[in-house]
Design a protein around this motif. Structure first.
Motif, PDB file in Angstrom:
ATOM      1  N   THR A   9       0.827  -1.207   0.000  1.00  0.00           N
ATOM      2  CA  THR A   9       0.000   0.000   0.000  1.00  0.00           C
ATOM      3  C   THR A   9       0.861   1.256   0.000  1.00  0.00           C
ATOM      4  OG1 THR A   9      -1.659  -1.213   1.258  1.00  0.00           O
ATOM      5  CG2 THR A   9      -1.877   1.177   1.202  1.00  0.00           C
ATOM      6  N   GLN A  10       1.941   1.258   0.782  1.00  0.00           N
ATOM      7  CA  GLN A  10       2.829   2.415   0.830  1.00  0.00           C
ATOM      8  C   GLN A  10       3.512   2.640  -0.519  1.00  0.00           C
ATOM      9  OE1 GLN A  10       5.117   0.985   4.198  1.00  0.00           O
ATOM     10  NE2 GLN A  10       4.402   2.695   5.452  1.00  0.00           N
ATOM     11  N   ILE A  11       3.930   1.564  -1.164  1.00  0.00           N
ATOM     12  CA  ILE A  11       4.585   1.669  -2.471  1.00  0.00           C
ATOM     13  C   ILE A  11       3.626   2.245  -3.497  1.00  0.00           C
ATOM     14  CG2 ILE A  11       5.615   0.352  -4.359  1.00  0.00           C
ATOM     15  CD1 ILE A  11       6.653  -1.605  -2.175  1.00  0.00           C
ATOM     16  N   THR A  13       1.030   4.135  -2.959  1.00  0.00           N
ATOM     17  CA  THR A  13       0.788   5.537  -2.629  1.00  0.00           C
ATOM     18  C   THR A  13       1.917   6.424  -3.143  1.00  0.00           C
ATOM     19  OG1 THR A  13      -0.431   4.873  -0.650  1.00  0.00           O
ATOM     20  CG2 THR A  13       0.362   7.149  -0.737  1.00  0.00           C
ATOM     21  N   ILE A  14       3.153   5.992  -2.965  1.00  0.00           N
ATOM     22  CA  ILE A  14       4.312   6.761  -3.434  1.00  0.00           C
ATOM     23  C   ILE A  14       4.276   6.900  -4.950  1.00  0.00           C
ATOM     24  CG2 ILE A  14       6.828   6.722  -3.656  1.00  0.00           C
ATOM     25  CD1 ILE A  14       6.849   5.330  -0.853  1.00  0.00           C
ATOM     26  N   LEU A  15       3.992   5.820  -5.649  1.00  0.00           N
ATOM     27  CA  LEU A  15       3.952   5.867  -7.113  1.00  0.00           C
ATOM     28  C   LEU A  15       2.808   6.743  -7.622  1.00  0.00           C
ATOM     29  CD1 LEU A  15       4.742   2.141  -7.934  1.00  0.00           C
ATOM     30  CD2 LEU A  15       6.276   4.105  -8.139  1.00  0.00           C
ATOM     31  N   LYS A  16       1.651   6.699  -6.957  1.00  0.00           N
ATOM     32  CA  LYS A  16       0.517   7.539  -7.365  1.00  0.00           C
ATOM     33  C   LYS A  16       0.824   9.018  -7.155  1.00  0.00           C
ATOM     34  CE  LYS A  16      -3.336   4.351  -7.012  1.00  0.00           C
ATOM     35  NZ  LYS A  16      -4.603   4.029  -6.345  1.00  0.00           N
ATOM     36  N   GLN A  17       1.541   9.335  -6.084  1.00  0.00           N
ATOM     37  CA  GLN A  17       1.919  10.725  -5.845  1.00  0.00           C
ATOM     38  C   GLN A  17       2.856  11.212  -6.949  1.00  0.00           C
ATOM     39  OE1 GLN A  17       3.585  10.624  -1.894  1.00  0.00           O
ATOM     40  NE2 GLN A  17       1.608  11.016  -0.920  1.00  0.00           N
ATOM     41  N   GLY A  18       3.738  10.347  -7.408  1.00  0.00           N
ATOM     42  CA  GLY A  18       4.625  10.698  -8.512  1.00  0.00           C
ATOM     43  C   GLY A  18       3.853  10.937  -9.792  1.00  0.00           C
ATOM     44  N   ASP A  19       2.849  10.102 -10.047  1.00  0.00           N
ATOM     45  CA  ASP A  19       2.006  10.279 -11.232  1.00  0.00           C
ATOM     46  C   ASP A  19       1.172  11.551 -11.148  1.00  0.00           C
ATOM     47  OD1 ASP A  19       2.933   7.965 -12.406  1.00  0.00           O
ATOM     48  OD2 ASP A  19       1.221   6.740 -11.760  1.00  0.00           O
ATOM     49  N   ALA A  20       0.841  11.969  -9.933  1.00  0.00           N
ATOM     50  CA  ALA A  20       0.025  13.164  -9.740  1.00  0.00           C
ATOM     51  C   ALA A  20       0.807  14.448  -9.980  1.00  0.00           C
ATOM     52  CB  ALA A  20      -0.565  13.164  -8.329  1.00  0.00           C
ATOM     53  N   GLY A  21       2.129  14.340 -10.110  1.00  0.00           N
ATOM     54  CA  GLY A  21       2.909  15.525 -10.430  1.00  0.00           C
ATOM     55  C   GLY A  21       3.851  15.993  -9.338  1.00  0.00           C
ATOM     56  N   LEU A  22       3.887  15.314  -8.221  1.00  0.00           N
ATOM     57  CA  LEU A  22       4.814  15.685  -7.161  1.00  0.00           C
ATOM     58  C   LEU A  22       6.244  15.450  -7.643  1.00  0.00           C
ATOM     59  CD1 LEU A  22       4.884  16.653  -4.201  1.00  0.00           C
ATOM     60  CD2 LEU A  22       4.979  14.277  -3.516  1.00  0.00           C
ATOM     61  N   ALA A  23       7.129  16.368  -7.374  1.00  0.00           N
ATOM     62  CA  ALA A  23       8.520  16.238  -7.823  1.00  0.00           C
ATOM     63  C   ALA A  23       9.150  14.990  -7.212  1.00  0.00           C
ATOM     64  CB  ALA A  23       9.309  17.469  -7.423  1.00  0.00           C
ATOM     65  N   VAL A  24       9.819  14.213  -8.048  1.00  0.00           N
ATOM     66  CA  VAL A  24      10.406  12.952  -7.602  1.00  0.00           C
ATOM     67  C   VAL A  24      11.424  13.190  -6.487  1.00  0.00           C
ATOM     68  CG1 VAL A  24      11.795  10.973  -8.307  1.00  0.00           C
ATOM     69  CG2 VAL A  24       9.991  11.820  -9.797  1.00  0.00           C
ATOM     70  N   LYS A  25      12.173  14.254  -6.605  1.00  0.00           N
ATOM     71  CA  LYS A  25      13.173  14.582  -5.578  1.00  0.00           C
ATOM     72  C   LYS A  25      12.504  14.764  -4.212  1.00  0.00           C
ATOM     73  CE  LYS A  25      16.590  18.165  -4.606  1.00  0.00           C
ATOM     74  NZ  LYS A  25      17.147  19.426  -5.074  1.00  0.00           N
TER      75      LYS A  25
END
Length: 40
Positions: A9-11, A13-25
């Protein structure tokens, strides 16, 4: 075999946040992972 530090679930969530446009850094800093781990 080594167990994962994060749950499935945590993984996801992290990947979805990246897809949503949050900077990877910033995303990697919040999650405590390296950018090399994010880009397998």
């Amino acid at each position: 075999m080594r167990t994962s530090k994060f749950t499935e679930t945590q993984i996801i969530t992290i990947l979805k946040q990246g897809d949503a446009g949050l900077a990877v850094k910033d995303l990697c800093r919040q999650a405590g992972i390296s950018t090399a781990t994010y880009y397998p």
